[in-house]
Design a protein around this motif. Sequence first.
Motif, short mmCIF file in Angstrom:
data_model
loop_
_atom_site.label_atom_id
_atom_site.label_comp_id
_atom_site.label_asym_id
_atom_site.label_seq_id
_atom_site.Cartn_x
_atom_site.Cartn_y
_atom_site.Cartn_z
N MET A 1 17.77 -49.43 40.75
CA MET A 1 16.27 -49.13 41.94
C MET A 1 15.77 -47.96 42.35
N SER A 2 14.76 -48.97 42.97
CA SER A 2 14.33 -47.39 43.15
C SER A 2 13.36 -47.64 44.69
N ALA A 3 13.68 -46.43 45.05
CA ALA A 3 12.80 -46.58 46.43
C ALA A 3 12.06 -46.94 46.94
N PRO A 4 11.77 -47.93 47.96
CA PRO A 4 10.86 -48.54 48.61
C PRO A 4 9.71 -47.59 49.05
N GLU A 5 9.73 -46.50 49.73
CA GLU A 5 8.82 -45.78 50.24
C GLU A 5 9.61 -44.64 50.04
N THR A 6 8.67 -43.14 48.72
CA THR A 6 9.08 -42.33 48.44
C THR A 6 7.95 -41.33 48.85
N ASN A 7 7.19 -41.21 50.34
CA ASN A 7 6.30 -40.59 50.86
C ASN A 7 7.23 -39.31 51.63
N LEU A 8 8.02 -38.34 51.11
CA LEU A 8 8.45 -37.13 51.17
C LEU A 8 8.10 -36.26 52.60
N GLU A 9 6.79 -36.15 52.60
CA GLU A 9 6.32 -35.64 54.36
C GLU A 9 6.89 -36.07 55.06
N ARG A 10 6.71 -37.81 54.95
CA ARG A 10 7.12 -37.81 55.79
C ARG A 10 8.49 -37.99 56.34
N GLN A 11 9.68 -38.14 55.74
CA GLN A 11 10.95 -38.45 55.57
C GLN A 11 11.30 -37.17 56.04
N LYS A 12 10.17 -36.33 55.49
CA LYS A 12 10.85 -34.69 56.32
C LYS A 12 11.04 -34.65 57.83
N LYS A 13 9.30 -35.02 58.89
CA LYS A 13 9.04 -34.98 59.49
C LYS A 13 10.33 -35.57 60.54
N ARG A 14 10.85 -37.33 59.62
CA ARG A 14 11.87 -37.86 60.79
C ARG A 14 12.96 -37.90 60.47
N HIS A 15 13.41 -36.15 59.97
CA HIS A 15 14.73 -35.97 59.50
C HIS A 15 15.09 -34.25 59.82
N ILE A 16 13.67 -34.23 60.69
CA ILE A 16 14.49 -32.88 60.90
C ILE A 16 14.58 -32.44 62.07
N GLY A 17 14.43 -33.36 63.52
CA GLY A 17 15.07 -33.62 64.40
C GLY A 17 16.56 -33.55 64.50
N PRO A 18 17.28 -34.82 63.79
CA PRO A 18 18.57 -35.42 63.68
C PRO A 18 19.55 -34.26 63.01
N LEU A 19 18.29 -33.37 61.88
CA LEU A 19 19.05 -32.13 61.42
C LEU A 19 19.85 -30.86 62.42
N GLY A 20 18.23 -30.67 63.00
CA GLY A 20 18.03 -29.70 63.85
C GLY A 20 19.27 -30.09 65.27
N GLY A 21 19.72 -30.95 65.34
CA GLY A 21 20.44 -30.87 66.31
C GLY A 21 21.81 -31.16 65.97
N MET A 22 22.27 -31.57 64.79
CA MET A 22 23.39 -31.42 63.91
C MET A 22 23.95 -29.50 63.49
N LEU A 23 22.62 -28.87 63.96
CA LEU A 23 22.85 -27.33 63.33
C LEU A 23 23.53 -26.94 64.74
N LEU A 24 22.85 -27.46 66.00
CA LEU A 24 22.77 -26.91 67.81
C LEU A 24 24.30 -27.40 67.64
N VAL A 25 25.03 -28.91 67.73
CA VAL A 25 26.28 -28.94 67.30
C VAL A 25 27.21 -28.42 66.59
N VAL A 26 27.21 -27.62 65.62
CA VAL A 26 27.64 -27.15 64.94
C VAL A 26 27.91 -25.68 65.24
N ALA A 27 26.77 -24.64 65.70
CA ALA A 27 26.80 -24.01 66.32
C ALA A 27 27.10 -23.68 67.62
N PHE A 28 27.33 -24.78 68.47
CA PHE A 28 27.78 -24.70 69.53
C PHE A 28 29.18 -25.10 69.51
#
Length: 70
Positions: free
Chosen positions: A1-28
């Motif tokens: 099965m393939s993913a229905p949407e493979t727009n990597l640029e949009r996925q990068k924009k959507r994931h940067i916030g949650p990944l940054g938050g996780m990084l801040l929590v780990v640092a804290f």
Amino acid sequence: MSAPETNLERQKKRHIGPLGGMLLVVAFVSILFGVFYILATSGDEAGDGAQAPTESTQSTETSVGSDTSN
């Protein structure tokens, strides 16, 4: 099965916030752990805690005892 949407640029924009938050929590949490470790081990130095009485303390006790017996 393939993913229905493979727009990597949009996925990068959507994931940067949650990944940054996780990084801040780990640092804290790392900073809190370091502070807790420093505070927990600061009293374990050699010489702290129960010590044998010094000679000046022993001589004071001896002189007080001899003064009361005379």
